[in-house]
Design an enzyme around this catalytic site. Structure first.
Site, PDB file in Angstrom:
ATOM      1  N   ALA A  61     128.419  33.448  52.777  1.00  0.00           N
ATOM      2  CA  ALA A  61     128.412  32.574  54.008  1.00  0.00           C
ATOM      3  C   ALA A  61     126.972  31.924  54.309  1.00  0.00           C
ATOM      4  O   ALA A  61     125.819  32.657  54.074  1.00  0.00           O
ATOM      5  CB  ALA A  61     128.870  32.820  55.197  1.00  0.00           C
ATOM      6  N   GLY A 100     130.631  36.414  51.236  1.00  0.00           N
ATOM      7  CA  GLY A 100     131.298  35.559  51.045  1.00  0.00           C
ATOM      8  C   GLY A 100     131.306  34.868  49.690  1.00  0.00           C
ATOM      9  O   GLY A 100     132.409  34.556  49.070  1.00  0.00           O
ATOM     10  N   GLU A 103     133.556  37.379  48.087  1.00  0.00           N
ATOM     11  CA  GLU A 103     135.001  37.284  48.554  1.00  0.00           C
ATOM     12  C   GLU A 103     135.593  36.011  47.691  1.00  0.00           C
ATOM     13  O   GLU A 103     136.786  35.969  47.547  1.00  0.00           O
ATOM     14  CB  GLU A 103     134.956  37.232  49.807  1.00  0.00           C
ATOM     15  CG  GLU A 103     134.610  38.317  50.611  1.00  0.00           C
ATOM     16  CD  GLU A 103     134.398  38.265  52.134  1.00  0.00           C
ATOM     17  OE1 GLU A 103     133.633  37.560  52.603  1.00  0.00           O
ATOM     18  OE2 GLU A 103     135.187  38.795  52.637  1.00  0.00           O
ATOM     19  N   GLU A 123     127.488  42.415  54.146  1.00  0.00           N
ATOM     20  CA  GLU A 123     127.779  41.837  55.430  1.00  0.00           C
ATOM     21  C   GLU A 123     127.145  42.778  56.405  1.00  0.00           C
ATOM     22  O   GLU A 123     126.817  42.614  57.722  1.00  0.00           O
ATOM     23  CB  GLU A 123     128.997  41.694  55.735  1.00  0.00           C
ATOM     24  CG  GLU A 123     129.526  40.187  55.264  1.00  0.00           C
ATOM     25  CD  GLU A 123     130.043  40.307  53.698  1.00  0.00           C
ATOM     26  OE1 GLU A 123     129.763  41.295  53.141  1.00  0.00           O
ATOM     27  OE2 GLU A 123     130.791  39.295  53.222  1.00  0.00           O
TER      28      GLU A 123
HETATM   29  C1  LIG Z   1     120.554  36.030  48.042  1.00  0.00           C
HETATM   30  C2  LIG Z   1     119.175  37.001  48.092  1.00  0.00           C
HETATM   31  C3  LIG Z   1     119.466  38.527  47.281  1.00  0.00           C
HETATM   32  C4  LIG Z   1     118.316  36.281  47.356  1.00  0.00           C
HETATM   33  O1  LIG Z   1     116.828  37.117  47.588  1.00  0.00           O
HETATM   34  P1  LIG Z   1     115.614  36.453  47.104  1.00  0.00           P
HETATM   35  O2  LIG Z   1     114.628  37.415  47.145  1.00  0.00           O
HETATM   36  O3  LIG Z   1     115.485  35.903  45.788  1.00  0.00           O
HETATM   37  O4  LIG Z   1     115.005  35.415  47.840  1.00  0.00           O
HETATM   38  P2  LIG Z   1     115.123  35.247  49.529  1.00  0.00           P
HETATM   39  O5  LIG Z   1     115.697  36.164  49.988  1.00  0.00           O
HETATM   40  O6  LIG Z   1     113.745  34.934  50.061  1.00  0.00           O
HETATM   41  O7  LIG Z   1     116.074  34.092  49.883  1.00  0.00           O
HETATM   42  C5  LIG Z   1     115.857  32.697  49.806  1.00  0.00           C
HETATM   43  C6  LIG Z   1     116.139  31.722  50.895  1.00  0.00           C
HETATM   44  O8  LIG Z   1     117.454  31.760  51.013  1.00  0.00           O
HETATM   45  C7  LIG Z   1     117.875  32.122  52.245  1.00  0.00           C
HETATM   46  N1  LIG Z   1     119.150  32.746  52.309  1.00  0.00           N
HETATM   47  C8  LIG Z   1     119.578  33.687  51.368  1.00  0.00           C
HETATM   48  N2  LIG Z   1     120.966  33.830  51.680  1.00  0.00           N
HETATM   49  C9  LIG Z   1     121.406  33.149  52.514  1.00  0.00           C
HETATM   50  C10 LIG Z   1     122.310  32.848  53.191  1.00  0.00           C
HETATM   51  N3  LIG Z   1     123.602  33.536  53.044  1.00  0.00           N
HETATM   52  N4  LIG Z   1     122.510  32.005  54.067  1.00  0.00           N
HETATM   53  C11 LIG Z   1     121.475  31.223  54.432  1.00  0.00           C
HETATM   54  N5  LIG Z   1     120.377  31.194  53.922  1.00  0.00           N
HETATM   55  C12 LIG Z   1     120.087  32.317  52.974  1.00  0.00           C
HETATM   56  C13 LIG Z   1     116.736  32.970  52.755  1.00  0.00           C
HETATM   57  O9  LIG Z   1     116.842  32.963  54.142  1.00  0.00           O
HETATM   58  C14 LIG Z   1     115.341  32.290  52.033  1.00  0.00           C
HETATM   59  O10 LIG Z   1     115.055  31.005  52.723  1.00  0.00           O
HETATM   60  P3  LIG Z   1     113.873  31.196  53.900  1.00  0.00           P
HETATM   61  O11 LIG Z   1     113.773  29.851  54.193  1.00  0.00           O
HETATM   62  O12 LIG Z   1     114.350  32.005  55.032  1.00  0.00           O
HETATM   63  O13 LIG Z   1     112.665  31.889  53.339  1.00  0.00           O
HETATM   64  C15 LIG Z   1     118.753  37.204  49.481  1.00  0.00           C
HETATM   65  O14 LIG Z   1     118.515  36.157  50.155  1.00  0.00           O
HETATM   66  C16 LIG Z   1     120.169  38.083  50.244  1.00  0.00           C
HETATM   67  O15 LIG Z   1     120.130  39.029  50.201  1.00  0.00           O
HETATM   68  N6  LIG Z   1     120.707  37.171  51.198  1.00  0.00           N
HETATM   69  C17 LIG Z   1     121.837  37.387  51.925  1.00  0.00           C
HETATM   70  C18 LIG Z   1     122.908  37.785  51.236  1.00  0.00           C
HETATM   71  C19 LIG Z   1     124.155  38.351  52.270  1.00  0.00           C
HETATM   72  O16 LIG Z   1     123.798  39.028  53.043  1.00  0.00           O
HETATM   73  N7  LIG Z   1     125.221  37.378  52.207  1.00  0.00           N
HETATM   74  C20 LIG Z   1     126.414  37.829  53.106  1.00  0.00           C
HETATM   75  C21 LIG Z   1     126.130  36.460  54.181  1.00  0.00           C
HETATM   76  S1  LIG Z   1     127.648  36.809  55.489  1.00  0.00           S
HETATM   77  C22 LIG Z   1     128.990  36.387  54.737  1.00  0.00           C
HETATM   78  O17 LIG Z   1     129.015  36.031  53.683  1.00  0.00           O
HETATM   79  C23 LIG Z   1     130.168  36.702  55.586  1.00  0.00           C
HETATM   80  C24 LIG Z   1     131.334  36.695  55.028  1.00  0.00           C
HETATM   81  O18 LIG Z   1     131.927  37.698  54.715  1.00  0.00           O
HETATM   82  C25 LIG Z   1     132.587  36.044  55.934  1.00  0.00           C
HETATM   83  C26 LIG Z   1     132.389  34.979  56.671  1.00  0.00           C
HETATM   84  C27 LIG Z   1     133.418  34.385  57.560  1.00  0.00           C
HETATM   85  C28 LIG Z   1     132.981  33.948  58.455  1.00  0.00           C
HETATM   86  C29 LIG Z   1     134.322  33.668  59.486  1.00  0.00           C
HETATM   87  C30 LIG Z   1     133.853  33.638  60.685  1.00  0.00           C
HETATM   88  C31 LIG Z   1     134.730  33.914  61.799  1.00  0.00           C
HETATM   89  C32 LIG Z   1     134.301  33.959  63.099  1.00  0.00           C
HETATM   90  C33 LIG Z   1     134.986  34.646  63.975  1.00  0.00           C
HETATM   91  C34 LIG Z   1     134.533  34.456  65.440  1.00  0.00           C
HETATM   92  C35 LIG Z   1     135.803  34.507  66.358  1.00  0.00           C
HETATM   93  C36 LIG Z   1     135.508  34.358  67.532  1.00  0.00           C
HETATM   94  C37 LIG Z   1     136.378  34.059  68.395  1.00  0.00           C
HETATM   95  O19 LIG Z   1     137.390  34.524  67.823  1.00  0.00           O
HETATM   96  O20 LIG Z   1     136.282  33.543  69.694  1.00  0.00           O
END
Ligand SMILES: CC(C)(COP(=O)(O)OP(=O)(O)OC[C@H]1O[C@@H](n2cnc3c(N)ncnc32)[C@H](O)[C@@H]1OP(=O)(O)O)[C@@H](O)C(=O)NCCC(=O)NCCSC(=O)C[C@@H](O)CCCCCCCCCCCCC(=O)O
Length: 719
Positions: A61, A100, A103, A123
């Site tokens: 996500a 995500g 997923e 997450e």
């Molecule tokens: C991917 C990596 C391993 C890459 O690593 P690397 O070293 O190559 O590079 P960087 O870490 O420097 O990253 C480069 C650049 O990219 C940005 N970035 C990386 N990942 C993301 C991302 N996921 N989103 C946005 N930006 C990202 C990073 O910031 C860098 O940019 P910058 O400008 O900052 O230098 C590594 O980056 C990594 O590990 N990334 C994270 C991976 C991760 O953790 N992924 C999981 C994300 S959370 C998710 O997926 C959630 C899902 O399970 C479900 C979502 C469901 C949502 C539903 C919402 C329900 C809400 C309920 C609320 C109810 C409220 C109510 O009821 O009232």
């Protein structure tokens, strides 16, 4: 966004396009929904492949969207629609499939991964759980024990491990998309019912209740107050005990609690803070993107005590050739043995060959003549370090970078000993240096951007999170530690016990309270510094230590313990008692309690009841106040630098974001008000006097932490 192409006549290829990691932003989700519909509606298309552009499947996500109003198609129905599709959908996983992203792949009917790909559900590290069906599908696919491990730790696994778990169907060394397209053609007319993971029963071992109990206990023990790991266990338990739809409902409930929690906000802030520190800048205007590092092939370490050994191991493990110098023969032999042992154990853990041949040992400083960079790690003594820097400057080639592993001494004084002061920087490692993630790269007034860029890059190559900071006593980390330690001692004088102070700090989330930490590091370390500073001297006129030094309140309690030979764990006595020297189990010490009583009586101090709130506020707010001073002085460029230093170097609980983020969470006006209150009660303690920047931020309406730099800039320009 996503792109659609038809390949090999019958395969619809959907390519996620959202650099840098193809995160599932609203536009990407919309693209997937639209293009899936298109693929399903085209009669020529018999199967679908989903992949990501630039060799990256999907980073999950889009975390940047979490802070605002969510728009676009929601993830859960999108993934359900893929799983329910009437045509086979194959995920072609290159690079990463995280959160995500995984997923999404679990919603597909097949998963093909490149052998170098990594997958995981991280997450939990963002204060969340896999909330798009991951907590319900993964245990159904790979079984409860493996799913619990992956979801509660958030660890990434290699493609090979994923294949072993049954998480992917095939791995390839070739072009993953081509392989997936061929695969999709082959399975085009295969029945899909058995491929829909949500319809699978959840694979549970017979003792599943015991397993959940054990994992829950472990998670509670190690979480230090973090709520996401606990919710992760609860979500997987729902998968094991409830039908899929009810499990999804439970996942949604748990996710709703986490999603809006302060811990999730803190962890997501910290995710971006870790990346922000790489974009360093110096007050001169030099920056990460305009300063090129010079390659380092061969490095040297001078002094093979505990720190020098760890640094040598870190360099060798990262593939650098290292010249390791220790002038005393006996110490050199001991160090060689210890370093080899560390390398061998590390290599065994990682399943690689130990990098023993990367190191050349020597007793003579002349042997570093041809290296590109030297890290001096001799005893923390300015006179000694100056001498070493003079020798290095005479021996090394003129272009060699000279770095000092000091925890707080003046880098400028060392630079002045050399021919090329612009090539001198501090590299403050944390013990054990081959394990701890943090590196403070300290620039002095003469350090060049080239030297800073080179040290920062070296740090990255040896796996450290490097933070560039300015030169001042204690740099960022130890400078902020001083008021924290000082308050802890004052609290003892006023009636608290080490056990109580530690308990409060550990409940807050520190791995160790201040007194247990001091016992572990050795009380003599700070004592020597205070002696050198003329602080730890008994007042000769009184015949006993006074509580005032250099015009401000001073607690000699630590000095008195050292005078008794109580140096902490290594002597078996310190703020606590231990079964034997070196033992790690701290026990309350009745001697210490009597000693405190006598001390208070001697100084006519009346012990009063100190509560939880006072311990936290005085220890943490005084430290935070120093953090604001550091920002004001330009020693750290922004609050993220301080927070990253504290989480990685000082065990600040990550789910609280770091001290500066914590201050923002508490409310800057509250921090200011409480500091004013304590300063009024203790006017002889300057660290409690609210600093100018804190006042200015409050006067500016306490902007969010992301906007602090603007106020900091204004304050600095007025100085
Ligand atoms: C991917 C990596 C391993 C890459 O690593 P690397 O070293 O190559 O590079 P960087 O870490 O420097 O990253 C480069 C650049 O990219 C940005 N970035 C990386 N990942 C993301 C991302 N996921 N989103 C946005 N930006 C990202 C990073 O910031 C860098 O940019 P910058 O400008 O900052 O230098 C590594 O980056 C990594 O590990 N990334 C994270 C991976 C991760 O953790 N992924 C999981 C994300 S959370 C998710 O997926 C959630 C899902 O399970 C479900 C979502 C469901 C949502 C539903 C919402 C329900 C809400 C309920 C609320 C109810 C409220 C109510 O009821 O009232």
């Amino acid at each position: 966004m996503a792109q659609y192409t038809r390949v090999s006549g019958s395969v619809g290829l959907i390519t996620l396009q959202s650099p840098p990691v193809n995160a599932l932003s609203a536009a990407v989700r919309q693209g997937i929904v639209d293009l899936m519909q298109r693929a399903l509606s085209e009669p020529e298309v018999k199967s679908v492949v989903i992949c990501g552009q630039n060799g990256i499947f999907c980073g999950g996500a889009d975390i940047k969207e979490f802070g605002g109003q969510m728009s676009g198609p929601p993830l859960i129905p999108m993934i359900h629609a893929i799983e329910a599709a009437s045509k086979p959908v194959v995920a072609a996983i290159e690079g990463i499939a995280l959160g995500g992203g995984l997923e999404l792949a679990l919603g597909c009917h097949y998963r093909i991964a490149h052998s170098k790909a990594r997958v995981g559900l991280p997450e939990v590290t963002l204060g969340l759980l896999p909330g798009a069906g991951g907590s319900q599908r993964l245990p159904r696919l790979i079984g409860v024990p493996a799913a619990l491990d992956l979801i509660t730790t958030g660890r990434h696994v290699t493609a090979a491990e994923a294949l072993k778990f049954g998480l992917v169907d095939q791995i390839t060394d070739h072009n993953t998309v081509n392989v997936a397209v061929k695969f999709a053609q082959r399975v085009a007319d295969q029945p899909l019912d058995a491929r829909r993971i949500s319809t699978h029963p959840c694979l549970c071992p017979s003792d599943v209740a015991v397993l959940f109990e054990e994992v829950m206990q472990r998670v509670r023990r190690t979480a230090r107050g973090a709520i996401a790991p606990i919710a992760c266990v609860q979500a997987v338990r729902a998968a094991a005990t409830l039908p899929y739809n009810q499990g999804m409902e439970r996942e949604r409930e748990l996710m709703a609690t986490l999603f809006t929690s302060g811990q999730a906000r803190a962890l997501q802030y910290f995710f971006f803070a870790q990346r922000a520190v790489g974009r360093w800048s110096m007050p001169s205007g030099a920056r990460w993107d305009t300063s090129k590092p010079r390659p380092v092939h061969k490095a040297a370490v001078i002094g093979l005590g505990t720190m020098g050994r760890g640094i040598t191991v870190a360099l060798a493990q990262a593939g650098f050739s290292v010249v390791a110098v220790e002038t005393q023969e006996k110490q050199l032999m001991e160090a060689k043995q210890a370093i080899s042992g560390m390398l061998e154990r590390g290599a065994k853990r990682r399943g690689v060959a130990p990098a023993l041949d990367k190191i050349n040992y020597g007793r003579n400083i002349q042997s570093v003549a041809d290296v590109d960079l030297v890290i001096e790690a001799v005893f923390e003594d300015m006179a000694l370090k100056k001498k070493v820097f003079q020798q290095l400057s005479a021996v090394c080639k003129p272009s060699t970078f000279l770095c000092s592993n000091t925890s707080g001494l003046d880098i400028d004084q060392l630079a002045c000993q050399t021919r090329n002061p612009e090539l001198v920087v501090g590299m403050h490692f944390f013990a054990p240096a081959h394990v701890m993630k943090l590196l403070e790269v300290v620039y002095g007034p003469k350090s060049s951007p080239l030297a800073v860029a080179t040290a920062m890059q070296l740090g990255k190559k040896i796996g450290k999170v490097s933070v560039a900071v300015g030169n001042c006593r204690g740099f960022v980390g130890n400078r902020m530690l001083k008021p924290y330690l000082e308050q802890a001692l004052f609290l003892l004088e006023e009636g608290a016990t080490p056990e109580f102070v530690d308990q409060v700090l550990e409940e807050f989330g520190f791995a160790m309270g201040v007194f247990r930490m001091s016992d572990l590091s050795g009380l003599d370390v700070g004592w020597k510094v205070r002696l050198a500073d003329g602080l730890a001297m008994p007042d000769p006129t009184m015949g006993q230590p006074t509580r005032l030094r250099q015009g401000r309140r001073y607690s000699p309690l630590g000095d008195l313990l050292c005078e008794q030979g109580r140096f902490g764990q290594k002597t078996g006595r310190g703020w606590y008692q231990y079964d034997k020297p070196g033992s790690q189990v701290a026990k309350p010490d009745p001697w210490l309690h009597s000693f405190l009583d006598e001390y208070r009586a001697r100084h006519a101090l009346v012990a009063h009841r100190i509560d939880h709130q006072e311990v936290l506020e005085r220890c943490l707010y005084s430290m935070i106040n120093e953090g604001f001073r550091i920002l004001e002085d330009g020693i750290a460029a922004g609050p993220e630098d301080i927070d990253v230093i504290y989480v990685f170097g000082y065990s600040w609980p990550r789910h609280r974001g770091g001290p500066m983020f914590y201050a923002a969470t508490v409310g800057l006006n509250k921090v200011l008000e409480r500091l004013e209150h304590y300063y009024q009660a203790h006017p002889d303690v300057p660290s409690l006097q609210p600093c100018h920047l804190l006042r200015k931020l409050v006067a500016s309406g306490s902007p969010p932490i992301q906007k602090w730099r603007e106020v900091i800039k204004k304050v600095r320009s007025q100085l």
